[in-house]
Design a protein around this motif. Structure first.
Motif, PDB file in Angstrom:
ATOM      1  N   VAL A 140     -32.802 -62.502  32.688  1.00  0.00           N
ATOM      2  CA  VAL A 140     -32.002 -61.731  33.644  1.00  0.00           C
ATOM      3  C   VAL A 140     -32.724 -61.616  34.979  1.00  0.00           C
ATOM      4  O   VAL A 140     -32.092 -61.658  36.042  1.00  0.00           O
ATOM      5  N   GLY A 141     -34.047 -61.509  34.955  1.00  0.00           N
ATOM      6  CA  GLY A 141     -34.790 -61.461  36.205  1.00  0.00           C
ATOM      7  C   GLY A 141     -34.662 -62.749  36.987  1.00  0.00           C
ATOM      8  O   GLY A 141     -34.509 -62.744  38.215  1.00  0.00           O
ATOM      9  N   ARG A 142     -34.710 -63.873  36.277  1.00  0.00           N
ATOM     10  CA  ARG A 142     -34.555 -65.172  36.928  1.00  0.00           C
ATOM     11  C   ARG A 142     -33.159 -65.303  37.527  1.00  0.00           C
ATOM     12  O   ARG A 142     -32.988 -65.781  38.658  1.00  0.00           O
ATOM     13  N   ALA A 143     -32.147 -64.868  36.782  1.00  0.00           N
ATOM     14  CA  ALA A 143     -30.777 -64.963  37.271  1.00  0.00           C
ATOM     15  C   ALA A 143     -30.555 -64.096  38.507  1.00  0.00           C
ATOM     16  O   ALA A 143     -29.721 -64.410  39.357  1.00  0.00           O
ATOM     17  N   ARG A 144     -31.296 -63.007  38.610  1.00  0.00           N
ATOM     18  CA  ARG A 144     -31.169 -62.126  39.774  1.00  0.00           C
ATOM     19  C   ARG A 144     -32.141 -62.496  40.890  1.00  0.00           C
ATOM     20  O   ARG A 144     -32.145 -61.865  41.945  1.00  0.00           O
ATOM     21  N   GLY A 145     -32.980 -63.503  40.671  1.00  0.00           N
ATOM     22  CA  GLY A 145     -33.911 -63.944  41.700  1.00  0.00           C
ATOM     23  C   GLY A 145     -35.074 -63.008  41.921  1.00  0.00           C
ATOM     24  O   GLY A 145     -35.566 -62.853  43.050  1.00  0.00           O
ATOM     25  N   LEU A 146     -35.576 -62.381  40.849  1.00  0.00           N
ATOM     26  CA  LEU A 146     -36.651 -61.408  40.959  1.00  0.00           C
ATOM     27  C   LEU A 146     -37.996 -62.014  40.575  1.00  0.00           C
ATOM     28  O   LEU A 146     -38.060 -62.972  39.807  1.00  0.00           O
ATOM     29  N   ALA A 147     -39.062 -61.423  41.084  1.00  0.00           N
ATOM     30  CA  ALA A 147     -40.404 -61.824  40.686  1.00  0.00           C
ATOM     31  C   ALA A 147     -40.869 -61.039  39.470  1.00  0.00           C
ATOM     32  O   ALA A 147     -41.654 -61.533  38.660  1.00  0.00           O
ATOM     33  N   VAL A 148     -40.398 -59.802  39.338  1.00  0.00           N
ATOM     34  CA  VAL A 148     -40.770 -58.938  38.218  1.00  0.00           C
ATOM     35  C   VAL A 148     -39.520 -58.223  37.724  1.00  0.00           C
ATOM     36  O   VAL A 148     -38.714 -57.739  38.525  1.00  0.00           O
ATOM     37  N   GLN A 149     -39.354 -58.190  36.407  1.00  0.00           N
ATOM     38  CA  GLN A 149     -38.237 -57.475  35.795  1.00  0.00           C
ATOM     39  C   GLN A 149     -38.784 -56.338  34.944  1.00  0.00           C
ATOM     40  O   GLN A 149     -39.614 -56.549  34.055  1.00  0.00           O
ATOM     41  N   GLN A 150     -38.329 -55.134  35.216  1.00  0.00           N
ATOM     42  CA  GLN A 150     -38.742 -53.980  34.417  1.00  0.00           C
ATOM     43  C   GLN A 150     -37.911 -53.873  33.145  1.00  0.00           C
ATOM     44  O   GLN A 150     -36.690 -54.066  33.166  1.00  0.00           O
ATOM     45  N   ILE A 151     -38.567 -53.560  32.018  1.00  0.00           N
ATOM     46  CA  ILE A 151     -37.885 -53.169  30.786  1.00  0.00           C
ATOM     47  C   ILE A 151     -38.071 -51.663  30.645  1.00  0.00           C
ATOM     48  O   ILE A 151     -39.189 -51.161  30.662  1.00  0.00           O
ATOM     49  N   ASP A 152     -36.971 -50.970  30.492  1.00  0.00           N
ATOM     50  CA  ASP A 152     -36.965 -49.505  30.395  1.00  0.00           C
ATOM     51  C   ASP A 152     -36.415 -49.119  29.021  1.00  0.00           C
ATOM     52  O   ASP A 152     -35.266 -49.412  28.703  1.00  0.00           O
ATOM     53  N   THR A 153     -37.246 -48.503  28.207  1.00  0.00           N
ATOM     54  CA  THR A 153     -36.791 -48.044  26.904  1.00  0.00           C
ATOM     55  C   THR A 153     -37.230 -46.594  26.719  1.00  0.00           C
ATOM     56  O   THR A 153     -37.924 -46.031  27.566  1.00  0.00           O
ATOM     57  N   GLY A 154     -36.791 -45.988  25.630  1.00  0.00           N
ATOM     58  CA  GLY A 154     -37.083 -44.572  25.446  1.00  0.00           C
ATOM     59  C   GLY A 154     -37.490 -44.241  24.035  1.00  0.00           C
ATOM     60  O   GLY A 154     -37.377 -45.066  23.113  1.00  0.00           O
ATOM     61  N   ALA A 155     -37.963 -43.025  23.860  1.00  0.00           N
ATOM     62  CA  ALA A 155     -38.370 -42.527  22.546  1.00  0.00           C
ATOM     63  C   ALA A 155     -38.239 -41.017  22.540  1.00  0.00           C
ATOM     64  O   ALA A 155     -38.352 -40.366  23.586  1.00  0.00           O
ATOM     65  N   PHE A 156     -37.994 -40.463  21.367  1.00  0.00           N
ATOM     66  CA  PHE A 156     -38.065 -39.015  21.209  1.00  0.00           C
ATOM     67  C   PHE A 156     -39.539 -38.604  21.247  1.00  0.00           C
ATOM     68  O   PHE A 156     -40.411 -39.323  20.752  1.00  0.00           O
ATOM     69  N   ALA A 157     -39.799 -37.428  21.820  1.00  0.00           N
ATOM     70  CA  ALA A 157     -41.183 -37.001  22.038  1.00  0.00           C
ATOM     71  C   ALA A 157     -41.968 -36.869  20.744  1.00  0.00           C
ATOM     72  O   ALA A 157     -43.198 -37.023  20.738  1.00  0.00           O
TER      73      ALA A 157
END
Length: 368
Positions: A140-157
């Motif tokens: 997806v980063g390549r398709a959007r022309g980005l140098a870095v793609q962030q992955i954002d995930t979560g967890a219960f504390a």
């Protein structure tokens, strides 16, 4: 930019993982790697079971429904998402990953591993899900022309196992969020004169306009004003990424709790009579199978120039009043525990209390 007709993700797991036979993946003999079938009620039921068990372990109760799963796996959802499932030798789904092309530079990642698996097998499943998510981030980063793609995930504390999975997968804990709730009673319906439209000290609080009956679409100019206010209000907030108007509407309409009559604007009314949008609130419905439904504040934003004029408080009073008039018993919201705006103090002063705590975990992936 508009929503793409074709997903930016790779639909074939082998495109990002390479060979996915048991020996290459490290999974037990007979296990397979593939995609869920949204048309198979057994697959959907199994994913719902896994997600609810994940929630129950992490915070003490489950809230996910079949509709929440279908957001991730349905044909409509797959325009901006991709999924991976790991099945045992009997074809039962034992782990599930989902990635969401949320906005330019930000990819969300759902990571669920069955709770009853032995630790070594659970670790293997987690490793595969993370490896797949990293490959999809590059796609997806390549398709959007980005140098870095962030992955954002979560967890219960309090979910130590999930913390271990994410730390082992190269993720870093970056933020804490308070999930708050406020009880609603019949008397709260009188908090504002009318949740459809009311005015206080030169600020008008109103629903977005709709021409026609109950099923009519809102005025597109109002929707653009909501989007513009929220984009401007959150520009300096933690992990804010610009989202196009089309992406914004597409994503929010996917929410099972989406309702057009839960979108409000706050406008200044100068002496000249020309209104100026300065605040917006997007609410949703939180359905309950065992009792009254609730309302939820999905977004609340106020332009910096208008802060201190009671705009946020007025919008919150509006959704509380609306919830009471609908017979609901609560209004929920999420607040950044480290917010520099002091929003948590406002919520606490208006009766909100923290029910549980979640965390954001990030990993930045260089795009080849």
């Amino acid at each position: 930019m508009v929503i793409p007709e074709d997903s930016r993700f790779a639909s074939d797991p082998e495109e990002v993982l390479g060979p996915v036979d048991g020996e290459a993946t490290g999974l037990p003999v007979g296990w397979t790697v593939g995609s869920p079938d949204p048309g198979d009620r057994f697959d959907v039921a199994r994913l719902t079971h896994l997600l609810r068990a994940h929630e129950r372990h992490g915070r003490g109760w489950a809230g996910a429904s079949v509709d929440d799963v279908l957001v991730e796996v349905s044909e409509r959802g797959l325009r901006m998402r991709e999924n991976l499932v790991l099945r045992d030798a009997d074809g039962e789904i034992r782990a599930w990953g989902s990635v969401h092309d949320r906005a330019e530079g930000r990819m969300l990642f759902v990571h669920v591993v069955e709770r009853d698996l032995p630790d070594d097998l659970a670790d293997t499943c987690s490793r595969l899900l993370v490896e797949w998510s990293v490959g999809q981030a590059r796609e997806v980063g390549r398709a959007r022309g980005l140098a870095v793609q962030q992955i954002d995930t979560g967890a219960f504390a309090d979910d130590d196992r999930q913390h271990r999975f994410l730390a082992d997968g190269g993720f870093e804990r970056v933020r804490t969020w308070w999930q708050m709730s406020r009880p609603v009673g019949d008397d709260d319906a009188a908090l504002v004169p009318s949740s459809e439209r009311w005015e206080d000290r030169g600020v008008v609080f109103r629903l977005v306009r709709r021409s026609g009956g109950e099923g009519a679409m809102p005025d597109v100019d109002d929707l653009r004003e909501v989007h513009d206010v929220l984009e401007s209000a959150f520009v300096d907030h933690f992990n804010s990424y610009e989202e196009t108007f089309e992406e914004f509407l597409h994503r929010l309409r996917e929410d099972p709790g989406h309702r057009w009559d839960h979108w409000w604007l706050a406008e200044l009314v100068p002496e000249a009579g020309v209104t100026e949008p300065v605040g917006a609130l997007v609410g949703t419905v939180t359905e309950s199978p065992t009792g009254p439904d609730g309302s939820y504040v999905a977004y609340l934003g106020v332009l910096e120039a208008a802060r201190g004029r009671g705009v946020a408080k007025g919008l919150l009073r509006t959704i509380i009043s609306d919830a009471a008039s609908r017979g609901r018993d609560r209004v929920g919201l999420e607040v950044d525990a480290d917010s520099p705006t002091g929003a948590a103090g406002l919520y606490t002063s208006m009766g909100w209390e923290t029910r549980y705590v979640t965390e954001s975990w990030h990993r930045d992936v260089p795009v080849d």
